[in-house]
Write an enzyme that holds these catalytic residues in place. Structure first.
Site, PDB file in Angstrom:
ATOM      1  N   LYS A 112      50.280 -10.210  70.084  1.00 59.44           N
ATOM      2  CA  LYS A 112      48.868 -10.343  70.448  1.00 59.44           C
ATOM      3  C   LYS A 112      48.097 -11.179  69.418  1.00 59.44           C
ATOM      4  CE  LYS A 112      49.113  -7.173  73.881  1.00 59.44           C
ATOM      5  NZ  LYS A 112      50.481  -6.612  73.886  1.00 59.44           N
TER       6      LYS A 112
HETATM    7  C1  LIG Z   1      51.233  -6.235  74.916  1.00 57.27           C
HETATM    8  C2  LIG Z   1      52.686  -6.065  74.659  1.00 57.27           C
HETATM    9  C3  LIG Z   1      53.633  -6.249  75.670  1.00 57.27           C
HETATM   10  C4  LIG Z   1      53.252  -6.552  77.087  1.00 57.27           C
HETATM   11  O1  LIG Z   1      52.599  -7.774  77.227  1.00 57.27           O
HETATM   12  P1  LIG Z   1      51.730  -8.078  78.529  1.00 57.27           P
HETATM   13  O2  LIG Z   1      51.086  -9.383  78.266  1.00 57.27           O
HETATM   14  O3  LIG Z   1      50.750  -6.938  78.654  1.00 57.27           O
HETATM   15  O4  LIG Z   1      52.679  -8.099  79.674  1.00 57.27           O
HETATM   16  C5  LIG Z   1      54.965  -6.143  75.325  1.00 57.27           C
HETATM   17  N1  LIG Z   1      55.357  -5.850  74.064  1.00 57.27           N
HETATM   18  C6  LIG Z   1      54.475  -5.648  73.073  1.00 57.27           C
HETATM   19  C7  LIG Z   1      54.964  -5.305  71.716  1.00 57.27           C
HETATM   20  C8  LIG Z   1      53.113  -5.753  73.328  1.00 57.27           C
HETATM   21  O5  LIG Z   1      52.228  -5.571  72.343  1.00 57.27           O
END
Ligand SMILES: *Cc1c(COP(=O)(O)O)cnc(C)c1O
Length: 472
Positions: A112
């Site tokens: 993120k």
């Molecule tokens: C947010 C997240 C996901 C999922 O990603 P999306 O964009 O919501 O599909 C998978 N793994 C981790 C570690 C995340 O933080």
């Protein structure tokens, strides 16, 4: 570039408008009016460039007059200068066919950061220029919250109200949010699950009176700019493995369908992506939708991969919009029905169209743990639970292809979405090894925390925010 809502009613906006709005006023999500497309020669010309330069080229067609090349370069240089790896997103080989793209080297150890470090700077730039301020409200299953808070702490003109499901995020995730004590950061633990938190955020955006009092902004992956920043690593990793001359495939651990949708956009832009494998845990709404046309909301089951414990995948609406020929009015009706009945059928022709690019797999906790042990024994890599689910789905896909005597040539890249130290208990349970936090976070577990607990009720949350936030 102009941005339209997937539900066809909200005003058409430019990049700045879509970025600051987050959710569209008709309840839909903003998408570019058309997908920009690179020629193979334009893609080939990106080979060997630093991450920041690829990011400038990939994002420039989306930003119009709102951010020029120099502005983008400045933003990416600052944002990715905070990453702990000089490649920003290093690629690691596991065997002859499988690779990991480590997208977790940012300040909060999950992917993120790639979008939110840049988005924080974009917010500050847009707000500083216009003298505006915003009230960011967000829901997090753990990783978005910590990444947004790190990116926005102390930034002028931005207040953050972050909702997380009480007791359902890991201690490391919680502390990465609650130990940030800047006055503009507010953490609220909701007595409910992530879907409850996300529904509250959507309800606040859709409450005209509340949204009229506060200049609400979103940092969830409903915000288009976040997805745009995530397109970049599909380009850098594919280029490393021979694109545009050779196709690649990706396995993506998926929750809200944001990360994998960025891969879909990369494919629309001309990157030769042979396949996108959507990996889910036991919360398998996306697997049911893509494999059987059944997009119906189940009950969220807590797993060791909490960032995927989601039964309503907001960004799936963006794919549905394209699959149904970009008919906003038609999609608005279908989404209203989904919101009422919690069920939506994907017509066979749309499912077949999706299947040309997407396959999916549901990976349970036993297979996740097996995959962590396989990776450690065979490659020495310690995987976090989300990445293990992605790799399990990747290996199943390549094994199925091999069994069908369809050798395929595309390398399979699993997106490694979090550092294993973010989920130490699950990693230790599967492998016997407790991963250590990187030195820059070594004292996290002893820092003081600040957060409030609140019921998952719209009125209570709105009152909490109204007591503290600066009105328009
Ligand atoms: C947010 C997240 C996901 C999922 O990603 P999306 O964009 O919501 O599909 C998978 N793994 C981790 C570690 C995340 O933080």
């Amino acid at each position: 570039m102009r941005y339209v809502s997937t539900r066809g009613q909200a005003p058409i906006l430019d990049f700045q408008g879509a970025t600051l709005a987050g959710l569209a006023s008709d309840g839909g999500l903003y998408v570019p009016e058309a997908w920009p497309r690179f020629s193979p020669a334009e893609i080939a010309a990106m080979a060997g460039l630093p991450y920041v330069e690829v990011a400038v080229r990939v994002c420039r067609p989306f930003t119009g007059d709102c951010l020029d090349e120099a502005a983008l370069r400045a933003i990416f240089t600052t944002a990715y200068g905070r990453f702990a790896h000089a490649a920003v997103v290093p690629l690691k080989q596991l065997d002859h066919r499988h690779f990991l793209a480590e997208i977790f080297h940012g300040p909060t150890l999950a992917f993120k950061d790639i979008a939110l470090q840049a988005l924080g700077l974009v917010f500050e730039r847009f707000l500083g220029a216009s003298g505006q301020h915003v009230t960011v409200i967000g829901a997090t299953s753990g990783d978005t919250g910590s990444a947004a808070i790190d990116a926005l702490a102390g930034r002028a003109g931005v207040e953050v109200y972050m909702l997380h499901p009480h007791g359902r995020v890991s201690a490391v995730q919680r502390r990465q949010m609650t130990t940030v004590l800047d006055g503009n950061i507010h953490n609220i633990a909701i007595e409910g699950n992530f879907d409850d938190a996300q529904a509250l955020v959507k309800a606040m955006f859709n409450d005209a009176a509340f949204a009229g009092r506060f200049p609400l902004a979103a940092v969830n992956s409903i915000n288009w700019a976040r997805l745009m920043f995530q397109i970049v690593y599909y380009f850098t990793t594919a280029l490393s493995l021979g694109a545009p001359h050779r196709a690649v495939a990706y396995a993506v651990p998926t929750g809200n369908f944001g990360d994998v949708f960025a891969g879909y956009v990369a494919a629309q832009m001309g990157l030769p992506i042979e396949r996108l494998v959507v990996a889910t845990n036991e919360n398998d709404i996306l697997h049911r939708a893509l494999s059987a046309g059944d997009y119906s909301q189940g009950v969220v089951r807590p797993t060791d991969a909490p960032s995927m414990d989601i039964q309503v995948s907001s960004n799936f609406e963006r794919l549905l919009f394209d699959l149904a020929g970009r008919d906003g009015a038609g999609l608005a009706a279908r989404m209203a029905e989904f919101e009422a009945t919690k069920q939506l059928r994907l017509p066979d022709d749309q499912r077949a169209a999706a299947a040309r690019l997407f396959t999916s797999a549901r990976v349970d906790s036993a297979e996740m743990a097996d995959t962590m042990r396989w990776a450690l024994a065979q490659t020495g890599e310690l995987l976090d639970p989300h990445t293990a689910i992605g790799l399990a789905a990747a290996r199943r896909q390549t094994e199925t292809a091999a069994a069908r005597r369809d050798p395929g040539t595309a390398p399979m890249i699993t997106l490694a979405t979090a550092h294993p130290a973010k989920f130490p208990a699950a990693v230790a349970a599967a492998t016997g090894i407790t991963p250590a936090l990187p030195a820059r976070l070594a004292d996290l577990m002893s820092r003081p925390e600040r957060y409030d607990v609140a019921p998952a009720q719209l009125q209570a949350i709105e009152a909490y925010i109204a007591q503290r936030a600066r009105p328009r």
